[in-house]
Design an enzyme around this catalytic site. Structure first.
Site, PDB file in Angstrom:
ATOM      1  N   HIS A 141       0.826  -1.218   0.000  1.00  0.00           N
ATOM      2  CA  HIS A 141       0.000   0.000   0.000  1.00  0.00           C
ATOM      3  C   HIS A 141       0.860   1.268   0.000  1.00  0.00           C
ATOM      4  CE1 HIS A 141      -3.155  -2.933   0.731  1.00  0.00           C
ATOM      5  NE2 HIS A 141      -2.330  -3.432   1.618  1.00  0.00           N
ATOM      6  N   GLU A 147      -2.388   0.248   7.958  1.00  0.00           N
ATOM      7  CA  GLU A 147      -1.436  -0.770   7.500  1.00  0.00           C
ATOM      8  C   GLU A 147      -0.223  -0.152   6.805  1.00  0.00           C
ATOM      9  OE1 GLU A 147      -3.210  -3.401   4.662  1.00  0.00           O
ATOM     10  OE2 GLU A 147      -1.387  -4.583   4.375  1.00  0.00           O
ATOM     11  N   HIS A 170       2.791  -7.023   4.626  1.00  0.00           N
ATOM     12  CA  HIS A 170       1.443  -6.484   4.798  1.00  0.00           C
ATOM     13  C   HIS A 170       0.988  -6.720   6.232  1.00  0.00           C
ATOM     14  CE1 HIS A 170      -0.001  -5.623   0.606  1.00  0.00           C
ATOM     15  NE2 HIS A 170       1.153  -6.242   0.367  1.00  0.00           N
ATOM     16  N   GLU A 174       1.959 -11.477   6.307  1.00  0.00           N
ATOM     17  CA  GLU A 174       0.945 -10.655   6.987  1.00  0.00           C
ATOM     18  C   GLU A 174       1.325 -10.655   8.453  1.00  0.00           C
ATOM     19  OE1 GLU A 174      -1.671  -9.063   5.676  1.00  0.00           O
ATOM     20  OE2 GLU A 174      -2.235 -10.071   3.799  1.00  0.00           O
TER      21      GLU A 174
HETATM   22 ZN    ZN Z   1      -2.404  -5.365   2.524  1.00  0.00          ZN
END
Ligand code: ZN
Length: 509
Positions: free
Chosen positions: A339, A354, A407, A471
């Site tokens: 992102h 995030e 992420h 993640e």
């Molecule tokens: Zn993400």
């Protein structure tokens, strides 16, 4: 939020297009990215005041249209100036005056550019109602016709230049960004340093650090140096084949930078800290990671593997940029903080975003890898908008050895009990990397194990090298969210991911 954000894929495109842009009113800067490399041409028009940025060879999308900004820049207009050129026009609010000579343009890469406007001063009380007359700007005219004063090409970027030198007492390994400044890791003998201050041709302050009997570690790239951090506009690191060989590091400061003190350590390394901040007050010491034994090709300079016929002195070419390490058969890690810019990624408890968490973690990962002499590139270095396909393209273009996307996860806000670590892969080679990351992070961080899983994420499918997507926890999780926002935890996570990558690299033949 990988499930939502990463499956997206752009339609195939014929020409190179403007991909995204963002005007950051806080920093008074425009950031944009294009599908292929571009040399922006920047001009200033007065009456009304406009900054015009032409992008030759770039097409635009109507969806990227015009936006009202507010503050010094009333609006950004994006038009197709001619069949081959995208034109971005920053309409300066009539209530403000800008000195166009202070506008700075620099490329983070050939496809990502920053246009930094100077601090602007209202010339009249801004009642918030004054709006510029857009009627004139609606018909862009050739710049020469309206008497534009083209700005000098103030393209500023980091530089690393090397020449072949004999073995030296000290090896400079890179520059790490720390909580309050920078740390320059070195190997070998304690650095012998001479420091002096000067100004460049445009009167910008410079700090020059000469390291005697020193050489630049192979594989150090300009991209691996800090990009515009703490008011240091540019890092330039040049090798000189003097006797003994020497390195000159030149730090060019912007107008807001503090003055810096340079503190070499007997144990190796150099602190660069703001005047008045003692190095021992710095909260985050340089990261240390246990280095596995790597394939020797990863650390030996190419000159050592030349056949005897190459005993002719190597050509001494000052100012030749170091070729990308991967081009020389060395290890290069491409880190991909998810992102950024207009895309915050997952937003969780307390508005935790995030994009900010994963950038901080990736920066720690990069520093830890660089401290071990591993070359690192990042798909973004700051809060930038970068599409998915360009992230995969960057890894391909750099011939990265591995690609690691970072992420943070999310479910809906009513599920705070969902917490833990997941790592994704697509290819078989990626599975080995993903497993190494999951194992190392679970071994060093107290986290719930949600497993290693296969998924069709774009950045995993469109990368040819081993690729994994980690993640690092749930921004919506009652357990994970407070950790994700803790800078010390971010540093530990960054170092754990680096160690997982090192474990993987060390396990490969
Ligand atoms: Zn993400």
């Amino acid at each position: 939020m990988a499930g939502v954000c990463l499956f997206g894929s752009l339609p195939a495109k014929a020409g190179a297009r403007l991909q995204a842009w963002e005007f950051d009113t806080g920093q008074n800067r425009l950031v944009f990215s294009t599908e292929s490399g571009v040399e922006p041409q920047v001009s200033w028009l007065s009456d009304p005041q406009r900054l015009v940025i032409d992008l030759p060879g770039i097409l635009t999308e109507s969806a990227l249209g015009d936006r009202f900004v507010g503050g010094a820049v009333a609006a950004v207009r994006v038009t197709q100036a001619d069949a081959q050129t995208t034109r971005m026009v920053l309409e300066i609010n009539p209530g403000y005056s800008l000195d166009p000579r202070q506008v700075k343009v620099w490329g983070l890469t050939s496809q990502q550019w920053v246009v930094q406007l100077p601090g602007s001063t209202p010339t009249a009380p801004d009642d918030g109602l004054a709006m510029p007359d857009f009627s004139k700007a609606a018909r862009p005219r050739p710049l020469a016709v309206v008497g534009a004063e083209p700005l000098p090409p103030l393209i500023s970027r980091n530089q690393v230049s090397t020449v072949a030198v004999r073995a030296t007492a000290t090896v400079l390994r890179g520059v790490q960004t720390t909580a309050e400044g920078f740390f320059i890791p070195t190997a070998g003998a304690a650095p012998q340093v001479h420091v002096y201050r000067t100004r460049d041709a445009s009167q910008a302050r410079q700090i020059v650090i000469d390291l005697l009997d020193a050489a630049i570690a192979p594989g150090l790239t300009p991209e691996a140096l800090p990009q515009g951090r703490y008011g240091i506009h540019r890092w330039s690191i040049n090798q000189f084949a003097t006797a003994p060989p020497a390195i000159r590091m030149t730090l060019t400061l912007d107008g807001f930078s503090p003055d810096w003190q340079i503190t070499p350590l007997a144990s190796g390394g150099i602190w660069v800290t703001p005047i008045g901040v003692a190095p021992n007050q710095i909260a985050a010491p340089p990261t240390t990671v246990v280095l596995p034994v790597l394939n020797p090709v990863a650390t030996s300079p190419p000159s050592q593997s030349r056949p005897p016929a190459a005993a002719v002195p190597a050509p001494v070419v000052a100012s030749t940029p170091t070729p990308s390490p991967a081009a020389r058969g060395q290890v290069l890690v491409m880190l991909d903080p998810g992102h950024g810019g207009v895309d915050p990624g997952a937003v969780g408890i307390g508005g935790l975003q995030e994009k900010g968490v994963v950038l901080a973690v990736a920066q720690h990962t990069a520093a830890a890898l660089q401290a071990q002499g591993i070359a690192v590139q990042m798909t973004r270095q700051s809060d930038q908008t970068v599409d998915l396909q360009p992230r995969a393209d960057m890894a391909t273009a750099a011939r990265a050895t591995v690609f690691v996307s970072i992420h943070a996860n999310a479910v809906n806000m009513q599920r705070p009990e969902v917490n833990g670590l997941e790592t994704y892969y697509y290819s078989d080679a990626g599975q080995v990397l993903a497993a190494a990351l999951q194992r190392q992070v679970l071994g060093t961080m107290a986290m719930n194990d949600r497993g290693v899983r296969q998924a069709r994420f774009l950045v995993l499918r469109r990368t040819a090298m081993p690729a994994a997507l980690i993640e690092i926890g749930f921004v919506t999780g009652a357990i994970d969210a407070p950790k994700l926002r803790d800078p010390r935890w971010q540093a530990q996570m960054g170092q754990s991911i680096a160690q997982g990558i090192l474990n993987y690299l060390g396990s490969q033949p």
